[in-house]
Motif scaffolding. Sequence first.
Motif, short mmCIF file in Angstrom:
data_model
loop_
_atom_site.label_atom_id
_atom_site.label_comp_id
_atom_site.label_asym_id
_atom_site.label_seq_id
_atom_site.Cartn_x
_atom_site.Cartn_y
_atom_site.Cartn_z
N VAL A 259 25.12 69.20 8.13
CA VAL A 259 24.42 67.77 8.30
C VAL A 259 23.22 67.74 8.78
O VAL A 259 22.46 68.66 9.64
CB VAL A 259 25.33 67.38 9.63
CG1 VAL A 259 24.71 65.95 10.01
CG2 VAL A 259 26.75 67.38 9.53
N ASP A 260 22.33 67.14 7.95
CA ASP A 260 20.92 66.88 8.28
C ASP A 260 20.82 65.84 9.19
O ASP A 260 21.57 65.20 9.80
CB ASP A 260 20.26 66.51 6.88
CG ASP A 260 20.09 67.65 5.84
OD1 ASP A 260 19.84 68.75 6.11
OD2 ASP A 260 20.31 67.22 4.65
N VAL A 261 19.27 65.85 10.01
CA VAL A 261 19.00 64.73 10.88
C VAL A 261 19.21 63.45 10.16
O VAL A 261 18.61 63.14 9.01
CB VAL A 261 17.77 65.01 11.45
CG1 VAL A 261 17.35 63.79 12.36
CG2 VAL A 261 17.69 66.35 12.26
N ASP A 262 19.77 62.57 10.66
CA ASP A 262 20.12 61.15 10.05
C ASP A 262 18.80 60.34 9.99
O ASP A 262 17.85 60.37 10.91
CB ASP A 262 21.06 60.47 10.97
CG ASP A 262 21.65 59.34 10.21
OD1 ASP A 262 20.71 58.21 9.86
OD2 ASP A 262 22.67 59.17 9.71
N GLY A 268 13.47 55.76 13.60
CA GLY A 268 13.66 54.82 15.11
C GLY A 268 14.76 53.74 14.68
O GLY A 268 14.65 52.75 15.60
N GLN A 269 15.33 53.71 13.58
CA GLN A 269 16.05 52.41 13.43
C GLN A 269 17.39 52.50 14.20
O GLN A 269 17.94 51.65 14.70
CB GLN A 269 16.80 52.33 12.02
CG GLN A 269 15.56 52.14 10.81
CD GLN A 269 16.37 52.40 9.49
OE1 GLN A 269 16.39 53.45 8.97
NE2 GLN A 269 17.01 51.39 8.83
N ILE A 270 17.71 53.71 14.68
CA ILE A 270 18.62 54.02 15.64
C ILE A 270 18.07 54.45 16.94
O ILE A 270 17.43 55.67 16.80
CB ILE A 270 19.79 54.88 15.04
CG1 ILE A 270 20.46 54.16 13.99
CG2 ILE A 270 20.86 55.28 16.31
CD1 ILE A 270 21.99 55.12 13.44
N GLN A 271 18.36 53.98 18.06
CA GLN A 271 17.88 54.64 19.32
C GLN A 271 18.70 55.32 20.08
O GLN A 271 19.94 55.09 19.98
CB GLN A 271 17.32 53.44 20.17
CG GLN A 271 16.21 52.41 19.47
CD GLN A 271 14.82 53.24 19.43
OE1 GLN A 271 14.41 54.07 20.38
NE2 GLN A 271 14.39 53.06 18.40
N LEU A 272 18.31 56.41 20.69
CA LEU A 272 19.25 57.12 21.41
C LEU A 272 19.21 57.19 22.89
O LEU A 272 17.98 57.17 23.47
CB LEU A 272 19.02 58.77 21.18
CG LEU A 272 19.03 59.17 19.44
CD1 LEU A 272 18.84 60.81 19.32
CD2 LEU A 272 20.40 58.70 18.96
#
Length: 494
Positions: A259-262, A268-272
């Motif tokens: 798995v690569d980093v999404d 920054g489309q998805i915030q953690l």
Amino acid sequence: MARTYSDAIASLNSLQTNFAIVDAIRKSGRKMNEQAIPEMVEWCRKIGYQPSDFDKLNTIHIAGTKGKGSTSAFISSILTKYLGTKSTKDGRILSKVGLYTSPHLRFVRERIQINGEPLSEEKFARYFFEIWDRLERAAEETGQDPKASGTKPVYFRFLTLMAFHTYVSEGVSAAVIECGIGAAYDSTNVLQRPSVTGITSLGIDHVGVLGATLGEIAWHKAGVIKVGAKCFTTTSQLPEAKEVLNRVAQEVGSELVYVDVDQRITTGQIQLGLEAEFQKTNASLALAISKDWLQKHGYDSMDDNDSRQRQGLQDVKWSGRCETRYEKNLTWYIDGGHTLESINLAGQWYAATQKERRQTHAKRYLVFNQQTRDANALAHALHSTLATTLQDSHPFTHTIFCTNTTFRDTGYRPDLVSTNTNASDVEALTVQRGLAETWKKIDSEAEVSVVRTIEEAVDLVRLAASTQEQVTAFVTGSLHLVGGFLEVIESDKP
């Protein structure tokens, strides 16, 4: 007569292996017990289960050196966003998501969670004593004294049995299970048919039981790989680890997926909900594992536009890992990094938070302890990381070295008692004094202090902040330290 949560913790602590035994095993060079899984199967039988009984939990089994707890928490958070969803395969409703992790920070019941919340004290006591009583009856049936040594498994094994029993009793739809040490001989590996497995970033850790090379360690972690379940891991694994993982997956007959980093995370489309650059890797792995589990069990397609996955990553809670807390004139930076690699990552995260703040914070504190590993090597590694990243060989104005003892007057909170440390070293502050001497050589400009308890360390930092100066403090080196620290600041807010 009702037995309480406090009674359960007192009984559980009696199952800890004392320091002398652990130290003797480590010095003998003994590897992990190859009979651990057959022994665990026998413990299951004594409480009325066969390993196949846990197939109904639709488990997600996670191993790794770094990030396995965070990855497990991400998965749990994502899946809880699908609660109430009906499966297109069998019509079942996704009703409860279990999460089993270790170690705990403040409360033992943190280890056994349902829908993102630790078991209540009442439920913990109930399920704890159900297992305790079954084991005592099993001992009596064979003519043994139920109170005798060996009639109950050690601490972690007991909690693993209790977690499985809890999740079966509660009827969870999915259980995210984090391995303790390794995987091949870890007590959680009694699981026979997980739905999906994952292996987070691998590095050198627990060499006394897992081996001194990355290849040896990778073999142990690969123990979660099972036929019929895909195994997901990160593309950033080193070649030596990949070689072993690929070989084991082929031998087992499992599909290994890298798995690569999404991209949505990197842009920054998805915030953690968890800070630090390395959490992007953990979150990406969690997304891939969650999607596979959901699709396998018929819960939506979970396409990339599904807002539930975004919300799950954003809402995740995982205390003590790259966490920031604020008080008047004081900012705490908290991370339980405790291996050479994790302390470097924690240092990089801390440094990234400081680049724009160092000029406005006159006093910069380090609160540090590592009682059972090579503490001096960790201190050197942390200083090296910060000095390089910040381009400053004096990253802290003050350093405080303490034990993991929680409070000045009352000692350890019962949930935080540990018998796996050398009591004489703790009493004499042997490790702390050694760390103080080490840091004086590393950075002669820092003011170095040694205190006996976490509470005293917190008091020193708060005293500095009380002068109206802006103060930062980095708490790191041990999850036990972080857990005690959180207990102090939560129970005695300024």
